[in-house]
Design a protein around this motif. Structure first.
Motif, PDB file in Angstrom:
ATOM      1  N   ASP A  65       0.806  -1.229   0.000  1.00 43.60           N
ATOM      2  CA  ASP A  65       0.000   0.000   0.000  1.00 43.60           C
ATOM      3  C   ASP A  65       0.842   1.284   0.000  1.00 43.60           C
ATOM      4  O   ASP A  65       0.303   2.381   0.169  1.00 43.60           O
ATOM      5  CB  ASP A  65      -1.014   0.010   1.160  1.00 43.60           C
ATOM      6  N   ARG A  66       2.149   1.168  -0.195  1.00 44.00           N
ATOM      7  CA  ARG A  66       3.005   2.371  -0.328  1.00 44.00           C
ATOM      8  C   ARG A  66       2.466   3.281  -1.435  1.00 44.00           C
ATOM      9  O   ARG A  66       2.087   2.795  -2.517  1.00 44.00           O
ATOM     10  CB  ARG A  66       4.383   1.863  -0.710  1.00 44.00           C
ATOM     11  N   ILE A  67       2.457   4.569  -1.178  1.00 43.88           N
ATOM     12  CA  ILE A  67       2.061   5.542  -2.213  1.00 43.88           C
ATOM     13  C   ILE A  67       3.287   5.828  -3.073  1.00 43.88           C
ATOM     14  O   ILE A  67       4.311   6.300  -2.561  1.00 43.88           O
ATOM     15  CB  ILE A  67       1.530   6.827  -1.573  1.00 43.88           C
ATOM     16  N   LEU A  68       3.204   5.550  -4.363  1.00 46.07           N
ATOM     17  CA  LEU A  68       4.396   5.623  -5.223  1.00 46.07           C
ATOM     18  C   LEU A  68       4.336   6.737  -6.257  1.00 46.07           C
ATOM     19  O   LEU A  68       5.366   7.076  -6.852  1.00 46.07           O
ATOM     20  CB  LEU A  68       4.592   4.278  -5.934  1.00 46.07           C
ATOM     21  N   TYR A  69       3.137   7.301  -6.493  1.00 41.10           N
ATOM     22  CA  TYR A  69       2.984   8.300  -7.558  1.00 41.10           C
ATOM     23  C   TYR A  69       2.109   9.443  -7.056  1.00 41.10           C
ATOM     24  O   TYR A  69       1.284   9.244  -6.170  1.00 41.10           O
ATOM     25  CB  TYR A  69       2.325   7.661  -8.792  1.00 41.10           C
ATOM     26  N   GLU A 117       2.748  11.996   1.619  1.00 38.69           N
ATOM     27  CA  GLU A 117       2.662  10.779   2.445  1.00 38.69           C
ATOM     28  C   GLU A 117       3.345   9.566   1.817  1.00 38.69           C
ATOM     29  O   GLU A 117       3.604   9.512   0.621  1.00 38.69           O
ATOM     30  CB  GLU A 117       1.194  10.417   2.714  1.00 38.69           C
ATOM     31  N   GLN A 118       3.609   8.614   2.680  1.00 38.99           N
ATOM     32  CA  GLN A 118       4.138   7.306   2.292  1.00 38.99           C
ATOM     33  C   GLN A 118       3.026   6.258   2.188  1.00 38.99           C
ATOM     34  O   GLN A 118       3.135   5.305   1.435  1.00 38.99           O
ATOM     35  CB  GLN A 118       5.149   6.848   3.355  1.00 38.99           C
ATOM     36  N   PHE A 119       1.952   6.469   2.985  1.00 39.21           N
ATOM     37  CA  PHE A 119       0.905   5.452   3.109  1.00 39.21           C
ATOM     38  C   PHE A 119      -0.493   6.081   3.020  1.00 39.21           C
ATOM     39  O   PHE A 119      -0.657   7.254   3.353  1.00 39.21           O
ATOM     40  CB  PHE A 119       1.061   4.702   4.443  1.00 39.21           C
ATOM     41  N   PRO A 120      -1.482   5.286   2.614  1.00 39.92           N
ATOM     42  CA  PRO A 120      -2.847   5.826   2.445  1.00 39.92           C
ATOM     43  C   PRO A 120      -3.593   5.974   3.765  1.00 39.92           C
ATOM     44  O   PRO A 120      -4.524   5.237   4.062  1.00 39.92           O
ATOM     45  CB  PRO A 120      -3.521   4.774   1.552  1.00 39.92           C
ATOM     46  N   THR A 121      -3.183   6.943   4.550  1.00 42.99           N
ATOM     47  CA  THR A 121      -3.778   7.168   5.870  1.00 42.99           C
ATOM     48  C   THR A 121      -5.197   7.715   5.748  1.00 42.99           C
ATOM     49  O   THR A 121      -5.638   8.097   4.663  1.00 42.99           O
ATOM     50  CB  THR A 121      -2.953   8.214   6.636  1.00 42.99           C
ATOM     51  N   ASP A 122      -5.873   7.826   6.878  1.00 44.60           N
ATOM     52  CA  ASP A 122      -7.195   8.471   6.898  1.00 44.60           C
ATOM     53  C   ASP A 122      -7.099   9.906   6.388  1.00 44.60           C
ATOM     54  O   ASP A 122      -8.027  10.410   5.750  1.00 44.60           O
ATOM     55  CB  ASP A 122      -7.764   8.479   8.321  1.00 44.60           C
ATOM     56  N   THR A 123      -5.988  10.579   6.685  1.00 45.28           N
ATOM     57  CA  THR A 123      -5.816  11.959   6.221  1.00 45.28           C
ATOM     58  C   THR A 123      -5.724  12.001   4.700  1.00 45.28           C
ATOM     59  O   THR A 123      -6.344  12.853   4.045  1.00 45.28           O
ATOM     60  CB  THR A 123      -4.560  12.583   6.861  1.00 45.28           C
ATOM     61  N   LYS A 168      -2.929   4.742  22.063  1.00 43.88           N
ATOM     62  CA  LYS A 168      -3.077   5.564  20.854  1.00 43.88           C
ATOM     63  C   LYS A 168      -2.547   4.810  19.633  1.00 43.88           C
ATOM     64  O   LYS A 168      -2.009   3.725  19.741  1.00 43.88           O
ATOM     65  CB  LYS A 168      -2.303   6.866  21.033  1.00 43.88           C
ATOM     66  N   GLY A 169      -2.698   5.422  18.467  1.00 44.96           N
ATOM     67  CA  GLY A 169      -2.000   4.934  17.282  1.00 44.96           C
ATOM     68  C   GLY A 169      -2.841   4.173  16.278  1.00 44.96           C
ATOM     69  O   GLY A 169      -2.359   3.800  15.219  1.00 44.96           O
ATOM     70  N   ARG A 170      -4.116   3.932  16.585  1.00 50.48           N
ATOM     71  CA  ARG A 170      -4.969   3.186  15.651  1.00 50.48           C
ATOM     72  C   ARG A 170      -5.375   4.053  14.469  1.00 50.48           C
ATOM     73  O   ARG A 170      -5.724   5.220  14.639  1.00 50.48           O
ATOM     74  CB  ARG A 170      -6.246   2.735  16.370  1.00 50.48           C
ATOM     75  N   TRP A 171      -5.378   3.485  13.292  1.00 46.89           N
ATOM     76  CA  TRP A 171      -5.966   4.184  12.140  1.00 46.89           C
ATOM     77  C   TRP A 171      -7.482   4.087  12.280  1.00 46.89           C
ATOM     78  O   TRP A 171      -8.027   2.963  12.369  1.00 46.89           O
ATOM     79  CB  TRP A 171      -5.540   3.499  10.841  1.00 46.89           C
ATOM     80  N   PRO A 172      -8.168   5.224  12.264  1.00 46.67           N
ATOM     81  CA  PRO A 172      -9.627   5.156  12.408  1.00 46.67           C
ATOM     82  C   PRO A 172     -10.269   4.191  11.421  1.00 46.67           C
ATOM     83  O   PRO A 172     -11.123   3.381  11.796  1.00 46.67           O
ATOM     84  CB  PRO A 172     -10.066   6.600  12.142  1.00 46.67           C
ATOM     85  N   LYS A 173      -9.864   4.249  10.148  1.00 51.28           N
ATOM     86  CA  LYS A 173     -10.557   3.408   9.155  1.00 51.28           C
ATOM     87  C   LYS A 173     -10.246   1.925   9.329  1.00 51.28           C
ATOM     88  O   LYS A 173     -10.946   1.093   8.763  1.00 51.28           O
ATOM     89  CB  LYS A 173     -10.233   3.865   7.734  1.00 51.28           C
ATOM     90  N   ALA A 226       2.557  14.013   8.889  1.00 49.31           N
ATOM     91  CA  ALA A 226       1.519  14.067   9.922  1.00 49.31           C
ATOM     92  C   ALA A 226       0.288  13.300   9.464  1.00 49.31           C
ATOM     93  O   ALA A 226       0.038  13.190   8.266  1.00 49.31           O
ATOM     94  CB  ALA A 226       1.122  15.513  10.208  1.00 49.31           C
ATOM     95  N   ASN A 227      -0.452  12.833  10.434  1.00 46.95           N
ATOM     96  CA  ASN A 227      -1.693  12.128  10.133  1.00 46.95           C
ATOM     97  C   ASN A 227      -2.803  12.642  11.049  1.00 46.95           C
ATOM     98  O   ASN A 227      -3.280  11.934  11.938  1.00 46.95           O
ATOM     99  CB  ASN A 227      -1.478  10.624  10.320  1.00 46.95           C
TER     100      ASN A 227
END
Ligand SMILES: Nc1nc2c(c(=O)[nH]1)N[C@H]1C(S)=C(S)[C@@H](COP(=O)(O)OP(=O)(O)OC[C@H]3O[C@@H](n4cnc5c(=O)[nH]c(N)nc54)[C@H](O)[C@@H]3O)O[C@H]1N2
Ligand SMILES: Nc1nc2c(c(=O)[nH]1)N[C@H]1C(S)=C(S)[C@@H](COP(=O)(O)OP(=O)(O)OC[C@H]3O[C@@H](n4cnc5c(=O)[nH]c(N)nc54)[C@H](O)[C@@H]3O)O[C@H]1N2
Ligand code: SF4
Ligand SMILES: [Mo]
Length: 679
Positions: free
Chosen positions: A61-65, A407-413, A627-632, A380-381
């Motif tokens: 799930d790394r964001i590459l583009y 970002e590096q990853f598809p966070t909730d943000t 703490k630290g959970r991704w909401p989604k 930041a997230n």
């Protein structure tokens, strides 16, 4: 293997230990990462999280583009675009916003995803670029500012003990800190002290894994630490153990503070803190007669209404006992105060004065449609880490808000971004680091080429500046030029620490004596004297003490995540299991709750779901959920920040993550879970 290359780097995460790591590269691929055995603080070990860093950097799930939003805000639906398209769209939007609303309508929201002096928050990456546009200032208050401010008022600096000198202590107080989870490399030094007979006390509302290993655990009522400090000092005075010579030579305000102490005998401290008076008396007596005494307090203790004052009053202890005379005595909060790199944010580039926006007020600031028109999130997230998560998400959902997320990853943000820019990880970019829990500088050499089209923070801002037609030369400084500049402050602590040496050796200890007694001869306060809290200012009660309704929620560090970083790692998620809330048996019984039962953790601002873990690790009246959970990726689509209020601590506008009241309500609908790779 022949042909293998060893590349030295540094952990970029918001953790006091800033580890030195060794990456083995074979045919251009990073094949292993381990803690640098030669580094005196890392001593060969990383941690349960960063042991998975390489695996994480290669996640599917790394964001590459670069991406452009195609679905509604929050949907996380994007199309791939080129860097040129992304830069063009951003340039048009930024120009339009500056023209129509002024530069201050831009909020550069920089978090703690990297502590790098080039790529992350310590060097305030991007600030020169934002100054050119006249963007709003960003106050990074989410982590440590209450304590930093309290310590500056007291000692003139947040810097204190060299944590390595814990090995020399006879008494160690682990005060509002969970060493084995949130910075475990200190533990070896604590064990060295124990081998020489040191006694270790944990002061924490939770019986953490660290408290389990201590000789004694004092389960303090959240937010009442300053009262404990006063109670302990009362015993020190009763024993006549104050260091009159040190007090006379190096402090100011002692007479007033002494009067304050005398008003707080152990019995009074016991009523406030919930710790038995005998235990306060016993520890006070130990404190009176054990030199040196080392106190470790980290950021958890200051996430309360009175958190800044807590540090201020705790930092007064070694001034009374004279512990600052001795290496191995004093308080260690953050060594950041000992770092004197030349961070030049070039504020002279600003077109005029600008306002400052506060990180924990993101939700309410975005609720005003006239205030912020562009939110630029990097490292930041906020949808996972910032107070009042519902307000944050409501703000991010604003159609008229132009949101860019690096970002590096598809966070909730990321799900709310208009444009997403792919960011490099630490093994793919250059950086310079200093720890906040030791006295070393570290160099991070990239081990591999960036995957896809990921760019570092510095390179992204250089390209943006060029695309916008800016010509100010300092916007285009190369990474190595920036590093040279940082090392050029001329401060004695950097003498002999050159870029060449850092690049060759990977790290260097700053020029401080070993062992180190930073304030043996005085304090960096101007007057040279340490300043006791003024009369009536030695204890600020927690907000949670204003009512008895509900339970006080603490949301401490999770063992398997670093803030929300790694919150999408399948193996670490598997180990973390579903979110839990620790509940004392008495509170569970009073509510008819049983072990494993899913509840809504709720208050006036919101709710999240968690499974009850009935446990005497928390006292009656206190509950805890890490703490630290991704909401989604959480049941119910929310994490603990749904119940954290937007409020400030007493000093530095600090956050109040551990000072909120909640109620637990049995949950009929267990919520859905969408763990990656899970069922
Ligand atoms: N594994 C892991 N490590 C981390 C992090 C993480 O998320 N996971 N986070 C990192 C970050 S961002 C930071 S800032 C650092 C430092 O962060 P820490 O200081 O470790 O932060 P916390 O875990 O919030 O708090 C530490 C301990 O303080 C206790 N505590 C809470 N309120 C009070 C109080 O009122 N009084 C007392 N005496 N104790 C209290 C908590 O129960 C907890 O056990 O850790 C870093 N290390
Ligand atoms: N409930 C509760 N909430 C808390 C706390 C608490 O105790 N309780 N603690 C607070 C604390 S101490 C902190 S420090 C904050 C942290 O909050 P944030 O600053 O939001 O940090 P993270 O949640 O780790 O998110 C950092 C993001 O940055 C990305 N990132 C990492 N490196 C880079 C990089 O080089 N470039 C770019 N562009 N992105 C990068 C990561 O992928 C990650 O998604 O959380 C706070 N939130
Ligand atoms: S998170 Fe902390 S302990 Fe883990 S590798 Fe990074 S600096 Fe070291
Ligand atoms: Mo933090």
């Amino acid at each position: 293997m022949p042909g293998d290359v060893r590349v030295l780097g540094a952990c970029p995460l918001d953790c006091p230990d800033t580890c030195s790591w060794v990456v083995t590269v074979r045919d251009g691929e990073a094949v292993s990462m381990r803690g640098n055995p030669d580094h005196p603080y890392t001593r060969g070990a990383l941690c349960v999280k960063v042991n998975r860093y390489l695996e994480h950097s290669r996640s599917a799930d790394r964001i590459l583009y670069p991406l452009r939003r195609v679905g509604p805000k929050g949907s996380g639906r994007f199309e791939r675009i080129s860097w040129d398209e992304a830069l063009e769209e951003i340039s048009v939007r930024l120009r339009g916003i500056v023209e129509e609303h002024g530069g201050q309508a831009i909020w550069p929201y920089l978090g703690t995803g990297s502590l790098g002096y080039l790529q992350g928050c310590e060097g305030v990456a991007g600030r020169r670029f934002w100054n050119m546009l006249g963007a709003s200032r960003h106050w990074l208050n989410i982590c440590s500012t209450a304590g930093n401010t309290g310590l500056r008022l007291t000692n003139g600096t947040p810097g204190g003990m060299d944590p390595e000198n814990f090995a020399l202590a006879g008494l160690i107080l682990l005060w509002g800190t969970n060493t084995l989870t949130s910075g475990h490399h200190l533990w070896k030094f604590i064990q060295d002290a124990r081998a020489d007979g040191a006694y270790v006390v944990a002061v924490d509302p939770i019986r953490t894994r660290t408290a389990d290993q201590a000789d004694e655990h004092l389960a303090i009522r959240p937010g009442t630490d300053a009262a404990l400090a006063l109670g302990l000092l009362h015993v020190v005075l009763a024993e006549g153990a104050q260091d009159e010579e040190f007090l006379a030579a190096h402090t100011e305000g002692w007479e007033d503070f002494r009067a304050e102490i005398l008003e707080c005998p152990p019995e009074r401290a016991a009523r406030i803190t919930g710790i038995p008076a005998e235990a306060i008396h016993r520890l006070g007596t130990r404190l009176a007669h054990t030199r040196p005494t080392a106190i470790r307090a980290t950021m958890g203790i200051q996430r309360h209404a009175g958190g800044g004052t807590a540090l201020r009053t705790i930092a007064s202890i070694p001034a009374v006992t004279g512990d600052w005379r001795h290496p191995g005595g004093g308080v260690a909060y953050s060594t950041s105060g000992h770092v004197h790199l030349a961070v030049d944010t070039r504020d002279d580039l600003l077109p005029g004065p600008v306002r400052t926006l506060t990180m924990t007020r993101l939700g309410s600031e975005l609720a005003d449609p006239d205030s912020v028109k562009c939110l630029w999130v990097y490292a930041a997230n906020p949808a996972g880490s910032t107070s009042d998560g519902n307000a944050v998400r409501a703000g991010l959902a604003r159609e008229d808000l132009f949101t860019v997320v690096m970002e590096q990853f598809p966070t909730d943000t990321v799900d709310y971004a208009d444009i997403v820019l792919p960011a490099t990880m630490q093994t793919e970019h250059v950086d310079l680091h200093a720890g906040y829990g030791h006295l070393y500088l570290l160099w991070n050499e990239p081990a591999t080429a960036p995957p896809g089209e990921c760019l570092s923070t510095t390179e992204t801002f250089r390209r943006l500046a060029a695309h916008l037609g800016m010509t100010e030369p300092s916007l285009f400084a190369s990474d190595l030029e920036l590093a040279e500049e940082l090392l050029s402050s001329g401060h004695p602590s950097l003498e002999g620490v050159t870029l060449d040496r850092l690049r060759k050796e990977g790290w260097a200890r700053m020029n401080y004596p070993t062992p180190f007694a930073p304030f043996a001869e005085g304090f960096p306060t101007g007057s040279g004297r340490m300043r006791f809290p003024p009369r009536g200012k030695a204890y600020v009660p927690p907000r949670s003490s204003l009512t008895d309704d509900g339970l006080v929620l603490i949301t401490p560090a999770a063992h398997t995540f670093l803030n929300t970083t790694f919150g999408n790692n399948p193996e670490l998620l598997r180990r973390a299991k579903d979110p839990v809330v620790l509940v004392n048996p008495a509170d569970a019984a009073a509510r008819g709750l049983t072990d494993g039962q899913r509840v809504r953790v709720r208050n006036a601002v919101g709710e999240f779901l968690a499974d009850v873990e009935v446990s005497d690790r928390v006292a009656p009246g206190v509950v805890a959920s890490p703490k630290g959970r991704w909401p989604k990726l959480s049941p119910g689509g929310a994490n603990a920040n749904a119940v954290v209020e937007e409020r400030d601590a007493d000093l530095g506008r600090g956050a109040v993550y551990h000072d909120n009241r909640v109620e637990l309500i049995p949950c009929a609908d267990p919520g859905t879970r969408q763990y990656p790779g899970g069922t």
